[in-house]
Structures are given as structure tokens and as C-alpha cells.
Write an enzyme that holds these catalytic residues in place. Structure first.
Site, PDB file in Angstrom:
ATOM      1  N   HIS A  83       3.819   3.316  -1.187  1.00 28.30           N
ATOM      2  CA  HIS A  83       4.771   3.005  -0.129  1.00 28.30           C
ATOM      3  C   HIS A  83       6.017   2.373  -0.736  1.00 28.30           C
ATOM      4  CE1 HIS A  83       6.293   0.177   3.154  1.00 28.30           C
ATOM      5  NE2 HIS A  83       6.496   1.381   3.636  1.00 28.30           N
ATOM      6  N   SER A  84       7.192   2.890  -0.364  1.00 30.92           N
ATOM      7  CA  SER A  84       8.458   2.308  -0.784  1.00 30.92           C
ATOM      8  C   SER A  84       8.556   2.273  -2.315  1.00 30.92           C
ATOM      9  CB  SER A  84       8.608   0.912  -0.161  1.00 30.92           C
ATOM     10  OG  SER A  84       9.901   0.404  -0.346  1.00 30.92           O
ATOM     11  N   LEU A  85       8.782   1.087  -2.893  1.00 33.96           N
ATOM     12  CA  LEU A  85       8.905   0.977  -4.344  1.00 33.96           C
ATOM     13  C   LEU A  85       7.622   1.398  -5.056  1.00 33.96           C
ATOM     14  CD1 LEU A  85      10.666   0.050  -6.758  1.00 33.96           C
ATOM     15  CD2 LEU A  85       9.682  -2.238  -6.466  1.00 33.96           C
TER      16      LEU A  85
END
Length: 704
Positions: free
Chosen positions: A338-340
Site C-alpha cells: 500500500h502506498s510507499l
């Protein structure tokens, strides 16, 4: 409850009127609970029916006197029966108290029932047994905390707070404080008890979080968010894979969280940051130091090494521990970020190395596969040219795409292809050759081949770096210089949720991704995002930059589009039809207005009228819009390269009706919505089980 049983045996035979079922004692059925503390609030959570029966079996066999460990919650927690403790297996978590529960009282704050201690519950059960057997009620017991419990009758049992002065039996309940309800047996407290998880695990997925310790809008940890994701997956399996479950062909997918934030911030960097942080707006600065700065840490060579080492070592540790606890596991492993976290996984995957012998086999296999794929591509070309009947002729000659583009008219004639089909094929070849020449004329910096043979897939990334040495992974991808560890397994699929991979690649200088690019050890890649997610970026336009097309719309898990999206499309289609009809009416009016009655003038104005008609006819045609279904059908046929095995990569969720009112208001929620998104979970399950030859009970509309 041995004392209660002795008391029951000591009772004299019942009188003739005492054989009534109302006066017959039945032993209470116990259920096991564990204590959970969240935000300073304590609550007791029931184990699943499956786990409680397993714990009761171990307790009944007398093994609770020994150091017996019972796995619960799908093997993610162990219960140490003697110590009455629940311990997390795969991650660090505070130990929870476990209790065998039979009697409960209603709490003060949230009206949730709280179990009595096991010792006092035995006393209550013994008093209840005597009261039922002898039909003697109004029993009064005092708890260890000097609270009073009165058994008025089987349906009415109350619990009173302790009072300062001791009252006699004649005191009223109101004098002793507010009464609480007492219940016997878990079936009387309306507790939501899950049935339990399937024992068979078909696939393992590691989930890596993004920036900060909190992963959703409620500031929950990665463990809690992955728990939600897992629970949604169980409900989606029951709803969409029911047939396979009934046939016992599938069990479930296990999701395990991977935490790197705590390791990063335990390096002492927080102390260094605290010394240089300004004292004003303290909470905001602390939030930035704890979350936003993770992006900068990852772009630092020092802390990037810490992060990738932590993620890789943690996934390897979890994998080995999982295999130890599940020796019969034969399924595959996938990863999700998720995300980074998705960027960290992408960089790790781009730096994985296949074994040399596997490279040789893969090269031989790729030749065979590419040959077969080339023959299939020729069949697709013939189908597109409406010449499918000649497919067997090309297959007999072992004609793949490359050989087809080398064909001359003489070759086609020797194969027995008639003149008409020959002309169609030659025209197609010439048009495609011109397009390739134009794309080859664009400046490219591919560097020398073979400088780093262990990572050939790195050469498929085109960079704008003028250094001309983009075959090196650190320079070509613009990654921070780090020693990327190797994973102990080959991931089946890589899922990215709300991912900034596309943005980071662009910032690093990667202008486009070669269609032949694929991750060295992972053949599947899905980029899933919410339409209002401010952190998410697309991948496909970097592979096919010259064509504008929409991402694949994820079908709703209930099998249709959300109603507001259907309404929006309907209104768009209606406005297009109205616009076209209006322009058609204006064209007819213009024709009747410009047509003069005199034959001479009519003959003289024929050319001008024809031009006006042509212009009026072209106008609505150029502005007419394709219906959404046609656009989607065309977009799904676009070749987006090998990054996901030739399948589409970008998938967009359908926004909820309330979110469509103000996309800015729901932007943050859009980035944190994936943990409880049924549509996201269903896509993950569909793609995982598709690798095992298992499909949904009913195909969802719009899915591949």
C-alpha cells in the site's frame, strides 16, 4: 465443577412433582474468550466456535495442567492453556488473558457482557444447580470484589455494586446501587461468535504498509487493517466461490502483515529529529516526523538500506515460520503493498535474480513460448483482417509474427494465398512497419547490452538519462544506491494499492517502460487505485504513451455498476443523442433555408450547397461520442506489454455515491479505503485462484 456434581449426586430422589423439566438441571456449555484492550477500553472477545471447541477439548482432557499450546485464529495466535494466555505468532503484540466463560454480567459503559472469573463462575454454577434442583431461589452470593449477586429465578439474576454499610436481607435493591443483569451461558448474551476459518490454506500473501504507523482513517495499525482485509476475503469466498468451497477444492487465502516502520524509527533517528524540531505546532510536526518523512528516509541511501533489509528479511522470516507451522502447504506466495510499501516491493522485485540454470531453462522455454505466442498472434492478425480461414496454412508453415513481417508477395503466393487476401496482408505489414520506423526514430538511451547479465529485464526500462548506462539498475531506474536483498521465494502476483510507482519512476528519469519489460521473478502485476486517491498514479501510459485509454473499471462485487455511475453514463449517452439529433435538425433547416426556388440559382448554388451539407454532416460525426461500452471493449484489447503477462495492469475502483459529491473531501479516504473494499479483495482472490484454475461462481460483468 466437581463439587457441583457431588452436590447433585447427594440430592435425594426427586418427589413426584419435581420431575418437571423446569426443575431439571442441565450443565452449562462453556465458551472461551480473550481480553482485548483498545484505546484504554477493555472488552472480551469470543473465540470462534471451532477454536473454542478445540480449547475445551484440551481442557477436558486434563492437558491444561501441562504446558499445552493450542493454535487459534487460523494459526496466527497460540493459546498457552496453563497460563491462560493468547500470544501472537507472526508479529509483536501484547499478550492477552484467556478465560473459560460460563457466567456473565452486563458492564456499565457499553452494555457489553463481561465474564466472571473461572473460580467464581464455578461457585455461581453450583449455587444455580442447587437452586434449580431444590427449587429454592433468592440465593445470595458475594463476589471476590465484595459485589452481591442474587439469583431470584432462572430468568432473573442480578448483580449489585458493593455498599458502604452492610444491609440485612430486608433491604431493597435500590439501596445497594444500580442492579446489573446476570446471564448464564454464552447463548443468552447475544454474542457474535464466528464459525471459524477453513483449515486449508491455498495461498499466502504478504502485505507491506505505507508511510507512518497508522494505515487507515481510524489510525489503526497494519495488523488491524490486514485483519479487516482477511475478514472481507472470507466473506467474499463464501459469496463468490461457494461452489468450489462446497466441493472442497479451496480453503482460504492467508494474509500476513509486514511492518518496517518500527524498525526504521528504532534506529535513533527520532531522537536526532527531536533535537532539531521546532517547538511550535508540536502535534503537526510530530505527525510529519512520524509519517511524511518516511518518503525522504526511503530516498536516503542510509535509511533506504534499513527499509529494504527490514522488508525482505521480515518476509523471509515470516515465510520460513509459516512453512514450519504449515508443513503441508503447497500453495504459492504473492505480495501486496500500500502506498510507499508498493514502491519498496517494486524496487525489491526489479532487483531479484533468477538462478543461472533457471535462466537457461527460461530462455529455452521463452523461445518455445514466444514461438507459440507468435503463431497465436498471427491468428489474431488474420482474424482482425477477416482472413481466419487461412490460419491453418500459416500454422502449417510455422509462421510467427516475425516471419510474417518478412514475407513478400511471392512467399504468400507460394503458400497458396489468393490475390485479395495477399493484398490485405501486405498492406497490414507495410502500415505496421511504417509505425515501427517512426517510433524507432525517437531518441532512446538504451546503453550497452550485456553489462549486467543477471538482470536482463532491467534493459527493458528506457531512461532519459544521457549517461547511456541505464542497464545498471541503480542508475537506469534512478533507485537509491542500496544492496537489495533476495527473497526466498518467487512471488506469483504483485498487487499495488494506491501506488505512487508511476510517479517515482517518472521523477527518477524513466520516460517510458518497454512493452517487453517484466519483473524477473514475478509474472503478475496489478495496480489498483481509487479514482480520488491523491497518491495513486497509473502505469499503463508509461508502456503505451501514444494511446489514450481509460483504466479497467473494477466491477462491483454484487455484479453490477453502482447506480449513480449507470445514471451518469445514461445521462451522457442521452446528451450525446440529443446533441446529434439537434445538429441533424439544424442541418435540415439550413438546407431548406438555403435552397432557392429558381432553377438557375439552384443550379448555380449546387456546389456551395453540397459543401454546406458536407460540413453540416461532418460536424456531428466528429463530435459524436462513442458509448462507454464500446470504449471499454476497445481499451481492454490494448496491448500493455509483458509486465502483467499481457493483461491489463491499471484497475480503478468505483466511487461510492456520497464520494461523487465532492472528490476533494474524500481524497484522504480514497487513499485509505482498500482494507475494507470488497471490490479490491474480490479482484485479489479472483486473480490468485485463477492461477489454480478456479474461477468465480458467476463471472462479474466487465471483468477480464
Amino acid at each position: 465443577m466437581s463439587a457441583a456434581e457431588q452436590q447433585q449426586q447427594a440430592q435425594p430422589p426427586p418427589e413426584p412433582g419435581e420431575g418437571d423439566p423446569a426443575h431439571r438441571y442441565e450443565a452449562v456449555v462453556p465458551h472461551w474468550f480473550y481480553r482485548k484492550v483498545t484505546d484504554g477500553r477493555e472488552r472480551w472477545v469470543p473465540f470462534s466456535t471451532q477454536d473454542s471447541e478445540r480449547l475445551e477439548e484440551a481442557h477436558g482432557s486434563g492437558r491444561d495442567k501441562e504446558a499445552v499450546v493450542v493454535p487459534t485464529s487460523g494459526g496466527r495466535y497460540d493459546v498457552h492453556l496453563k497460563e491462560r494466555q493468547r500470544v501472537a505468532v507472526y508479529w509483536e503484540e501484547e499478550v492477552s488473558e484467556v478465560r473459560r466463560c460460563t457466567w456473565f454480567y452486563k458492564g456499565d459503559k457499553d452494555n457489553k457482557y463481561i465474564p466472571y472469573s473461572e473460580t467464581f463462575s464455578e461457585e455461581l454454577e453450583e449455587a444455580y444447580m442447587i437452586a434449580v434442583t431444590l427449587d429454592e431461589w433468592k440465593k445470595k452470593l458475594e463476589s471476590p470484589s465484595r459485589e452481591i449477586i442474587i439469583l431470584h429465578n432462572p430468568k432473573l439474576m442480578v448483580h449489585y455494586h458493593p455498599v458502604a454499610t452492610s444491609d440485612d436481607w430486608g433491604s431493597t435493591p435500590t439501596e445497594q446501587g444500580r442492579p446489573r443483569t446476570v446471564k448464564r451461558g454464552v447463548e443468552n448474551i447475544a454474542a457474535e461468535i464466528p464459525n471459524g476459518e477453513p483449515l486449508q490454506i491455498d495461498h499466502l500473501v504478504f502485505v507491506v504498509h505505507g508511510i507512518g504507523p497508522a494505515c487507515d482513517i481510524r489510525f489503526r495499525s497494519i495488523v488491524q487493517c490486514v485483519n479487516d482485509f482477511r475478514n472481507v476475503s472470507l466473506s467474499m469466498l463464501q459469496a463468490h466461490f461457494k461452489k468450489a468451497q462446497e466441493e472442497q477444492r479451496i480453503g482460504r487465502v492467508e494474509f500476513l502483515p509486514v511492518n518496517w516502520h518500527s524498525s526504521l524509527h528504532s534506529t535513533g533517528v527520532d531522537v536526532d529529529l527531536e533535537r532539531i524540531t521546532l517547538p511550535s505546532i508540536n502535534r503537526l510536526r510530530h505527525f510529519i516526523n512520524d509519517t511524511i518523512l518516511d518518503v525522504f528516509f526511503y530516498n536516503s541511501s542510509t535509511y533506504c538500506q534499513t527499509i529494504v533489509d527490514t522488508v525482505a528479511s521480515e518476509m523471509n522470516r515470516l515465510y520460513q515460520l509459516f512453512l514450519q507451522r504449515n508443513p503441508l502447504f503447497k500453495g504459492g506466495v504473492s505480495i501486496a503493498g500500500h502506498s510507499l510499501g508498493s514502491l519498496i516491493l517494486f524496487d525489491l522485485l526489479t532487483n531479484q535474480k533468477a538462478a543461472p540454470e533457471e535462466d537457461e531453462h527460461s530462455e529455452e522455454g521463452s523461445r518455445t513460448t514466444s514461438s507459440n505466442r507468435g503463431i497465436e498472434e498471427v491468428k489474431d492478425i488474420l482474424k482482425k483482417l477477416e482472413l481466419s480461414e487461412y490460419g491453418d496454412v500459416f500454422e502449417k508453415e510455422k509462421m510467427d509474427r516475425q516471419a510474417l513481417f518478412l514475407c513478400t508477395e511471392k512467399n504468400l503466393k507460394e503458400m497458396g494465398i489468393p490475390l485479395g487476401p495477399r493484398m490485405k496482408i501486405l498492406h497490414y505489414i507495410s502500415s505496421k512497419t511504417e509505425m515501427q520506423d517512426q517510433s524507432a526514430a525517437a531518441p532512446r538511451h538504451s546503453g550497452e547490452r550485456g553489462a549486467e547479465p543477471q538482470s536482463p529485464s532491467q534493459r527493458d526500462l528506457d531512461s532519459t538519462d544521457d549517461g547511456g548506462n541505464c542497464q545498471y539498475r541503480d542508475v537506469g531506474l534512478g533507485q537509491v544506491s542500496a544492496n537489495y536483498p533476495q527473497l526466498n521465494y518467487k512471488p506469483t502476483i504483485f498487487f499495488a494499492f494506491g501506488s505512487p510507482i508511476g510517479m517515482f519512476l517518472t521523477v527518477r528519469g524513466v520516460k517510458r517502460i518497454n512493452p517487453n519489460y517484466s519483473l524477473p521473478t514475478c509474472k503478475g502485476f496489478f495496480n489498483i487505485f481509487h479514482p480520488f486517491d491523491p497518491v495513486a498514479y497509473r502505469i499503463e501510459p508509461m508502456i503505451v504513451p501514444d494511446v489514450e485509454f481509460e483504466p479497467m473499471l473494477l466491477p462491483h462485487h454484487k455484479g453490477r455498476k453502482r447506480m449513480h455511475l449507470e445514471l451518469k453514463e445514461g445521462l451522457t449517452r442521452m446528451s450525446v443523442d440529443l446533441k446529434n439529433n439537434l445538429l441533424g435538425s439544424l442541418r435540415v433547416a439550413w438546407q431548406s433555408f438555403t435552397r432557392a426556388p429558381l432553377p438557375a440559382v439552384e443550379a448555380a448554388s449546387t456546389d456551395a450547397e453540397a459543401e454546406a451539407e458536407a460540413g453540416a454532416e461532418k460536424q456531428p460525426e466528429t463530435k459524436a461520442e462513442e458509448p462507454p461500452a464500446a470504449v471499454k471493449e476497445e481499451a481492454s484489447l490494448i496491448n500493455v506489454g509483458r509486465l502483467n503477462g499481457g493483461n491489463r495492469i491499471d484497475y480503478v475502483l468505483q466511487e461510492k455515491p456520497i464520494e461523487s459529491f465532492n472528490e476533494y473531501l474524500f481524497a484522504l479516504q480514497g487513499h485509505l479505503c482498500y482494507w475494507e473494499s470488497e471490490d479490491t479483495v474480490l479482484l485479489v482472490l479472483k486473480e490468485i485462484y485463477q492461477t489454480q484454475g478456479i474461477t468465480l461462481d458467476q463471472p462479474l460483468p466487465g471483468s477480464q
